[in-house]
Design a protein around this motif. Structure first.
Motif, PDB file in Angstrom:
ATOM      1  N   GLN A  40      25.577   1.578  -7.714  1.00  0.00           N
ATOM      2  CA  GLN A  40      24.719   1.866  -6.560  1.00  0.00           C
ATOM      3  C   GLN A  40      24.069   3.242  -6.686  1.00  0.00           C
ATOM      4  OE1 GLN A  40      26.633   1.926  -2.718  1.00  0.00           O
ATOM      5  NE2 GLN A  40      24.737   1.498  -1.631  1.00  0.00           N
ATOM      6  N   ILE A  41      22.808   3.319  -6.241  1.00  0.00           N
ATOM      7  CA  ILE A  41      22.072   4.571  -6.128  1.00  0.00           C
ATOM      8  C   ILE A  41      21.520   4.646  -4.706  1.00  0.00           C
ATOM      9  CG2 ILE A  41      19.923   3.510  -7.012  1.00  0.00           C
ATOM     10  CD1 ILE A  41      19.220   6.229  -8.240  1.00  0.00           C
ATOM     11  N   ARG A  42      21.443   5.851  -4.151  1.00  0.00           N
ATOM     12  CA  ARG A  42      20.916   6.022  -2.792  1.00  0.00           C
ATOM     13  C   ARG A  42      19.766   7.016  -2.834  1.00  0.00           C
ATOM     14  NH1 ARG A  42      25.976   5.434   1.410  1.00  0.00           N
ATOM     15  NH2 ARG A  42      27.181   3.953   0.157  1.00  0.00           N
ATOM     16  N   MET A  43      18.594   6.600  -2.360  1.00  0.00           N
ATOM     17  CA  MET A  43      17.405   7.446  -2.356  1.00  0.00           C
ATOM     18  C   MET A  43      17.008   7.773  -0.927  1.00  0.00           C
ATOM     19  SD  MET A  43      17.164   4.676  -4.657  1.00  0.00           S
ATOM     20  CE  MET A  43      15.841   3.646  -4.054  1.00  0.00           C
ATOM     21  N   PRO A  44      16.229   8.863  -0.738  1.00  0.00           N
ATOM     22  CA  PRO A  44      15.726   9.197   0.598  1.00  0.00           C
ATOM     23  C   PRO A  44      14.799   8.103   1.118  1.00  0.00           C
ATOM     24  CG  PRO A  44      15.429  11.045  -0.928  1.00  0.00           C
ATOM     25  CD  PRO A  44      15.812   9.850  -1.753  1.00  0.00           C
ATOM     26  N   ILE A  45      14.682   8.017   2.441  1.00  0.00           N
ATOM     27  CA  ILE A  45      13.751   7.034   3.001  1.00  0.00           C
ATOM     28  C   ILE A  45      12.338   7.605   3.114  1.00  0.00           C
ATOM     29  CG2 ILE A  45      15.560   5.850   4.291  1.00  0.00           C
ATOM     30  CD1 ILE A  45      14.460   7.194   6.829  1.00  0.00           C
ATOM     31  N   VAL A  46      12.176   8.908   2.869  1.00  0.00           N
ATOM     32  CA  VAL A  46      10.858   9.544   2.927  1.00  0.00           C
ATOM     33  C   VAL A  46      10.529  10.099   1.540  1.00  0.00           C
ATOM     34  CG1 VAL A  46       9.449  11.335   4.016  1.00  0.00           C
ATOM     35  CG2 VAL A  46      11.221  10.163   5.339  1.00  0.00           C
ATOM     36  N   GLU A  47       9.319   9.824   1.078  1.00  0.00           N
ATOM     37  CA  GLU A  47       8.850  10.317  -0.221  1.00  0.00           C
ATOM     38  C   GLU A  47       7.434  10.873  -0.055  1.00  0.00           C
ATOM     39  OE1 GLU A  47      10.529  10.244  -3.122  1.00  0.00           O
ATOM     40  OE2 GLU A  47      12.119   8.739  -2.858  1.00  0.00           O
ATOM     41  N   PHE A  48       6.978  11.636  -1.056  1.00  0.00           N
ATOM     42  CA  PHE A  48       5.584  12.065  -1.059  1.00  0.00           C
ATOM     43  C   PHE A  48       4.684  10.837  -1.164  1.00  0.00           C
ATOM     44  CE2 PHE A  48       7.506  16.056  -2.725  1.00  0.00           C
ATOM     45  CZ  PHE A  48       7.037  16.905  -1.730  1.00  0.00           C
ATOM     46  N   THR A  49       3.622  10.823  -0.384  1.00  0.00           N
ATOM     47  CA  THR A  49       2.718   9.669  -0.340  1.00  0.00           C
ATOM     48  C   THR A  49       2.165   9.321  -1.712  1.00  0.00           C
ATOM     49  OG1 THR A  49       2.116  10.288   1.915  1.00  0.00           O
ATOM     50  CG2 THR A  49       0.641   8.768   0.776  1.00  0.00           C
ATOM     51  N   GLU A  50       1.919  10.321  -2.531  1.00  0.00           N
ATOM     52  CA  GLU A  50       1.341  10.107  -3.845  1.00  0.00           C
ATOM     53  C   GLU A  50       2.188   9.165  -4.695  1.00  0.00           C
ATOM     54  OE1 GLU A  50      -1.415  10.370  -6.898  1.00  0.00           O
ATOM     55  OE2 GLU A  50      -1.545  10.943  -4.787  1.00  0.00           O
ATOM     56  N   LEU A  51       3.499   9.191  -4.486  1.00  0.00           N
ATOM     57  CA  LEU A  51       4.382   8.315  -5.251  1.00  0.00           C
ATOM     58  C   LEU A  51       3.972   6.852  -5.093  1.00  0.00           C
ATOM     59  CD1 LEU A  51       7.052   7.667  -6.816  1.00  0.00           C
ATOM     60  CD2 LEU A  51       8.178   7.610  -4.581  1.00  0.00           C
ATOM     61  N   PHE A  52       3.710   6.429  -3.876  1.00  0.00           N
ATOM     62  CA  PHE A  52       3.387   5.027  -3.631  1.00  0.00           C
ATOM     63  C   PHE A  52       1.950   4.700  -4.013  1.00  0.00           C
ATOM     64  CE2 PHE A  52       6.738   6.220  -0.562  1.00  0.00           C
ATOM     65  CZ  PHE A  52       7.757   5.464  -1.129  1.00  0.00           C
ATOM     66  N   LYS A  53       1.049   5.654  -3.882  1.00  0.00           N
ATOM     67  CA  LYS A  53      -0.326   5.411  -4.330  1.00  0.00           C
ATOM     68  C   LYS A  53      -0.375   5.185  -5.837  1.00  0.00           C
ATOM     69  CE  LYS A  53      -2.867   7.875  -0.688  1.00  0.00           C
ATOM     70  NZ  LYS A  53      -3.814   8.977  -0.395  1.00  0.00           N
ATOM     71  N   ARG A  54       0.416   5.968  -6.564  1.00  0.00           N
ATOM     72  CA  ARG A  54       0.405   5.851  -8.024  1.00  0.00           C
ATOM     73  C   ARG A  54       1.133   4.611  -8.510  1.00  0.00           C
ATOM     74  NH1 ARG A  54       2.317  11.464 -10.562  1.00  0.00           N
ATOM     75  NH2 ARG A  54       2.259  10.154 -12.432  1.00  0.00           N
ATOM     76  N   SER A  55       2.161   4.193  -7.801  1.00  0.00           N
ATOM     77  CA  SER A  55       2.985   3.086  -8.293  1.00  0.00           C
ATOM     78  C   SER A  55       2.525   1.737  -7.757  1.00  0.00           C
ATOM     79  CB  SER A  55       4.448   3.323  -7.912  1.00  0.00           C
ATOM     80  OG  SER A  55       4.594   3.429  -6.508  1.00  0.00           O
ATOM     81  N   ILE A  56       2.418   1.617  -6.437  1.00  0.00           N
ATOM     82  CA  ILE A  56       2.063   0.336  -5.824  1.00  0.00           C
ATOM     83  C   ILE A  56       0.604  -0.005  -6.076  1.00  0.00           C
ATOM     84  CG2 ILE A  56       1.883  -0.897  -3.630  1.00  0.00           C
ATOM     85  CD1 ILE A  56       4.209   0.792  -2.613  1.00  0.00           C
ATOM     86  N   GLY A  57      -0.277   1.015  -6.035  1.00  0.00           N
ATOM     87  CA  GLY A  57      -1.708   0.788  -6.221  1.00  0.00           C
ATOM     88  C   GLY A  57      -2.475   1.073  -4.949  1.00  0.00           C
ATOM     89  N   GLU A  58      -3.526   1.892  -5.050  1.00  0.00           N
ATOM     90  CA  GLU A  58      -4.256   2.334  -3.859  1.00  0.00           C
ATOM     91  C   GLU A  58      -5.028   1.226  -3.170  1.00  0.00           C
ATOM     92  OE1 GLU A  58      -6.062   6.169  -3.538  1.00  0.00           O
ATOM     93  OE2 GLU A  58      -5.464   6.709  -5.568  1.00  0.00           O
ATOM     94  N   VAL A  59      -5.314   0.130  -3.898  1.00  0.00           N
ATOM     95  CA  VAL A  59      -6.104  -0.934  -3.275  1.00  0.00           C
ATOM     96  C   VAL A  59      -5.234  -2.119  -2.853  1.00  0.00           C
ATOM     97  CG1 VAL A  59      -8.243  -0.321  -4.449  1.00  0.00           C
ATOM     98  CG2 VAL A  59      -6.650  -1.902  -5.560  1.00  0.00           C
ATOM     99  N   THR A  60      -3.932  -1.911  -2.774  1.00  0.00           N
ATOM    100  CA  THR A  60      -3.048  -2.952  -2.245  1.00  0.00           C
ATOM    101  C   THR A  60      -3.024  -2.878  -0.728  1.00  0.00           C
ATOM    102  OG1 THR A  60      -1.153  -1.474  -2.415  1.00  0.00           O
ATOM    103  CG2 THR A  60      -1.575  -2.922  -4.287  1.00  0.00           C
ATOM    104  N   ASP A  61      -2.663  -3.990  -0.100  1.00  0.00           N
ATOM    105  CA  ASP A  61      -2.562  -4.026   1.363  1.00  0.00           C
ATOM    106  C   ASP A  61      -1.549  -3.010   1.866  1.00  0.00           C
ATOM    107  OD1 ASP A  61      -4.423  -6.001   1.445  1.00  0.00           O
ATOM    108  OD2 ASP A  61      -3.023  -7.638   1.852  1.00  0.00           O
TER     109      ASP A  61
END
Length: 429
Positions: A40-61
């Motif tokens: 098991q690993i535990r991560m924070p529930i808050v991250e820098f927004t840039e993390l999700f823009k770079r990974s998920i994709g800026e044009v995703t819903d």
């Protein structure tokens, strides 16, 4: 009159009556993952927004419409995590635990946040159990993830209620060739597409395949198939995965329209779906993301994982009457004590029993009360048995033992024999 305080729409309290089933489900998954060698690993529930823009994709819903994003007091843009994979990749990169080809098999559990229209099985705060594997690139680990979930469905009694759908998205190069062919096809039918698909055709054309619009679905029947554009490596990988699932006997269907909603997927994608929850049919989904670690600044690192929605699976257990009977009660034994001397003896006796039976759920009456009121509370607790300790029992160093849920007369049990008697009766009960 001031407005009464209440939870935010789509963010629900999980009440004491509900938590036993949650704990049962989470505990079942945790034991299964332990048995397969995952940590098991535990991560924070808050991250820098840039993390999700770079990974998920800026044009995703998710990034365009669904993320809870805000500026903190330092002026940094922060986001409540909408999914767990990006945060897990950030964590393994930050701490260097995948460097040098180290294999990591990790899992996590916790809340995710998306600003969606709340409905049954879809909430703005929802909970997932996720699993990520790094530095294993063959179809064998893809198969292991699916085999584990198949075993989980068996342990929960859900195998007959779920169906496995598979697809391969190929490498980024083969997916690029397919995207071009798909856009060409969609452009020839653009006037017949629904408004959302017209928008996606320009920003994320593969997501058009995931449309729920029946008119657009009818058009897509003749659309190019991803399988025709797969490179040899991806095709061999997919055949290897299917061969392993066939060897174990896990049934599946190939769904050429299965693309997932995130940009980082490549090669294997899969979903476990059900028709027992209405519109919210996906209960577990994932796939391979071999380019994501490099995309986020690391060295090329194969990755694969999945996430399952706890709310939806809990709903399934309830809907299909697969909730274990023992979860309906929170107490095995309720100890009634009458008078201060009996209360003191009850405290000492109960701790001796707990030493000998650490898994016994034993509750002592609190707040004193008459014989009638204490027995009423014992019955309401759901306990199988009531223990009675008053002046007469103290004098004889026995405890009254009364079944609450079935046949049987009250009897007296010596204190020294109580633990052994309870071990037999509670197991049989």
């Amino acid at each position: 009159m001031s407005k009464s305080l209440q939870a935010i729409r789509g963010m629900n309290d999980i009440l004491p009556e509900q938590t036993p089933l949650w704990r049962y489900f989470e505990g079942t998954v945790a034991r299964l993952l332990d048995n397969y060698g995952y940590r098991q690993i535990r991560m924070p529930i808050v991250e820098f927004t840039e993390l999700f823009k770079r990974s998920i994709g800026e044009v995703t819903d998710i990034v365009e419409k669904e993320m809870y994003t805000f500026d903190d007091r330092n002026g940094d843009s922060l986001t409540l995590r909408p999914e767990g994979t990006a945060a897990c990749v950030r964590a393994v990169l930050e701490h260097g635990i995948t460097g040098g080809g180290q294999v990591q098999k990790l899992w996590y559990v916790g809340p995710m946040f998306r600003h969606e229209r709340p409905q049954k099985g879809r909430y703005r705060q929802f909970h997932q159990i996720g699993l990520e594997v790094f530095n294993l690139e063959g179809p064998d680990i893809d198969a292991e993830l699916i085999v584990m979930t198949w075993r989980l469905w068996g342990e929960l009694g859900l195998r007959d209620a779920v169906k496995l759908e598979l697809n391969s998205l190929g490498t980024s190069e083969s997916r690029g060739r397919y995207r071009e062919a798909l856009v060409e096809f969609l452009s020839a039918h653009v006037d017949k597409l629904d408004e959302d698909s017209q928008r996606r055709m320009k920003t994320n054309p593969l997501r058009v395949l995931d449309t729920k619009n029946p008119e657009t679905q009818a058009i897509l029947v003749d659309a190019p198939k991803m399988a025709d554009y797969l490179d040899d490596e991806s095709r061999a990988h997919f055949e290897g995965l299917k061969a392993r699932l066939d060897a174990v006997g896990i049934p599946y269907v190939i769904n050429p329209k299965l693309v997932r909603g995130l940009d980082y997927y490549s090669k294997t994608v899969f979903e476990w779906v059900t028709d027992k929850l209405g519109a919210q049919g996906t209960v577990c989904a994932g796939g391979r993301y071999d380019g994501l670690v490099e995309q986020m600044g690391g060295k090329p690192t194969p990755g694969v994982g999945f996430a399952m929605g706890i709310e939806r699976l809990v709903l399934m257990l309830e809907a299909l009457d697969k909730v274990p009977e023992e979860l309906s009660r929170q107490v095995d034994v309720y100890l009634c004590a009458f008078g201060e001397a009996a209360e003191l003896a009850a405290l000492s006796l109960s701790e001796r029993v707990r030493d000998q039976l650490p898994n016994l759920r034993l509750q002592i009456n609190a707040g004193a009360g008459s014989f009638k009121s204490q027995f009423k509370k014992a019955d309401k607790s759901g306990a199988l048995y009531a223990l009675i300790l008053g002046d007469d029992e103290l004098a004889q160093q026995v405890v009254g033992f009364k079944p609450l849920r079935g046949q049987g007369e009250q009897q007296s049990i010596a204190w020294d024999a109580l633990a052994a008697h309870l071990a037999t009766c509670v197991v049989q009960g």
